[in-house]
Design an enzyme around this catalytic site. Structure first.
Site, PDB file in Angstrom:
ATOM      1  N   CYS A 110     -49.628  21.059  81.148  1.00  0.00           N
ATOM      2  CA  CYS A 110     -48.750  20.876  82.301  1.00  0.00           C
ATOM      3  C   CYS A 110     -47.580  19.981  81.879  1.00  0.00           C
ATOM      4  CB  CYS A 110     -49.522  20.231  83.452  1.00  0.00           C
ATOM      5  SG  CYS A 110     -50.013  18.510  83.126  1.00  0.00           S
ATOM      6  N   HIS A 133     -56.459  14.254  82.441  1.00  0.00           N
ATOM      7  CA  HIS A 133     -56.412  15.556  81.787  1.00  0.00           C
ATOM      8  C   HIS A 133     -56.916  15.412  80.355  1.00  0.00           C
ATOM      9  CE1 HIS A 133     -53.211  17.598  84.546  1.00  0.00           C
ATOM     10  NE2 HIS A 133     -54.052  16.839  85.249  1.00  0.00           N
ATOM     11  N   CYS A 166     -48.697  16.410  80.677  1.00  0.00           N
ATOM     12  CA  CYS A 166     -49.307  16.400  79.352  1.00  0.00           C
ATOM     13  C   CYS A 166     -48.301  16.773  78.265  1.00  0.00           C
ATOM     14  CB  CYS A 166     -50.507  17.330  79.323  1.00  0.00           C
ATOM     15  SG  CYS A 166     -51.865  16.747  80.357  1.00  0.00           S
ATOM     16  N   GLU A 197     -55.803  16.440  77.550  1.00  0.00           N
ATOM     17  CA  GLU A 197     -54.795  16.064  76.559  1.00  0.00           C
ATOM     18  C   GLU A 197     -54.520  14.562  76.575  1.00  0.00           C
ATOM     19  OE1 GLU A 197     -53.340  20.116  78.264  1.00  0.00           O
ATOM     20  OE2 GLU A 197     -54.499  18.401  78.957  1.00  0.00           O
TER      21      GLU A 197
END
Length: 149
Positions: A76, A46, A79, A48
């Site tokens: 999410c 991801h 993260c 992040e």
């Protein structure tokens, strides 16, 4: 946030969900990233997490004290947990994620009083542009899937 949106657009080039992230410390960009889940075939790739790792490498420390994170979609749970553990000070989010957002929409991880660190969380900067980017991406995916069937 404009740079995070530019990063998000790069994710589309390899069929990843267009999410971008930029980390700033003392008005200096220390990391920027976009989703690479599909590209790397890695569920943890991801934007992040990639940006957090890049920033930690750049400053040479696991905690991103006094850092601001700009992200195009609400993080999410995975993260959000990494944001708390890395001690990001401020989290600036373009648009909420009503299906899996963990900064207040579904879960509250980044500002949970039971955890040892909390972020200042702000929503709405370039919300429309981020939301449209995501809607258009998923619309194209659905259209592509309909043509295949």
């Amino acid at each position: 946030m404009k740079l995070a949106l530019e990063e998000a657009k790069k994710a589309i080039e390899h069929d990843d969900v267009p999410i971008g992230c930029v980390l700033v410390k003392n008005s200096e960009i220390i990391a920027k990233a976009h989703n690479k889940v599909e590209k790397n075939q890695d569920a943890t790739a991801h934007a992040e997490l990639i940006a957090i790792r890049e920033a930690q490498n750049k400053i040479g420390y696991k905690h991103l004290l006094d850092c601001d994170m700009y992200v195009t979609l609400e993080p999410c749970a995975m993260c959000a947990g990494a944001i708390v553990l890395s001690r990001v000070k401020r989290l600036i989010i373009a648009t909420r994620d009503p299906k899996s957002g963990a900064s207040g929409s579904i879960l509250e991880i980044t500002n949970n009083p039971l955890l040892n660190h909390r972020c200042e969380v702000y929503f709405g900067i370039d919300e429309k542009e981020s939301s449209e980017l995501l809607k258009n991406f998923f619309k194209k995916i659905r259209e592509r899937n309909v043509r295949k069937s």
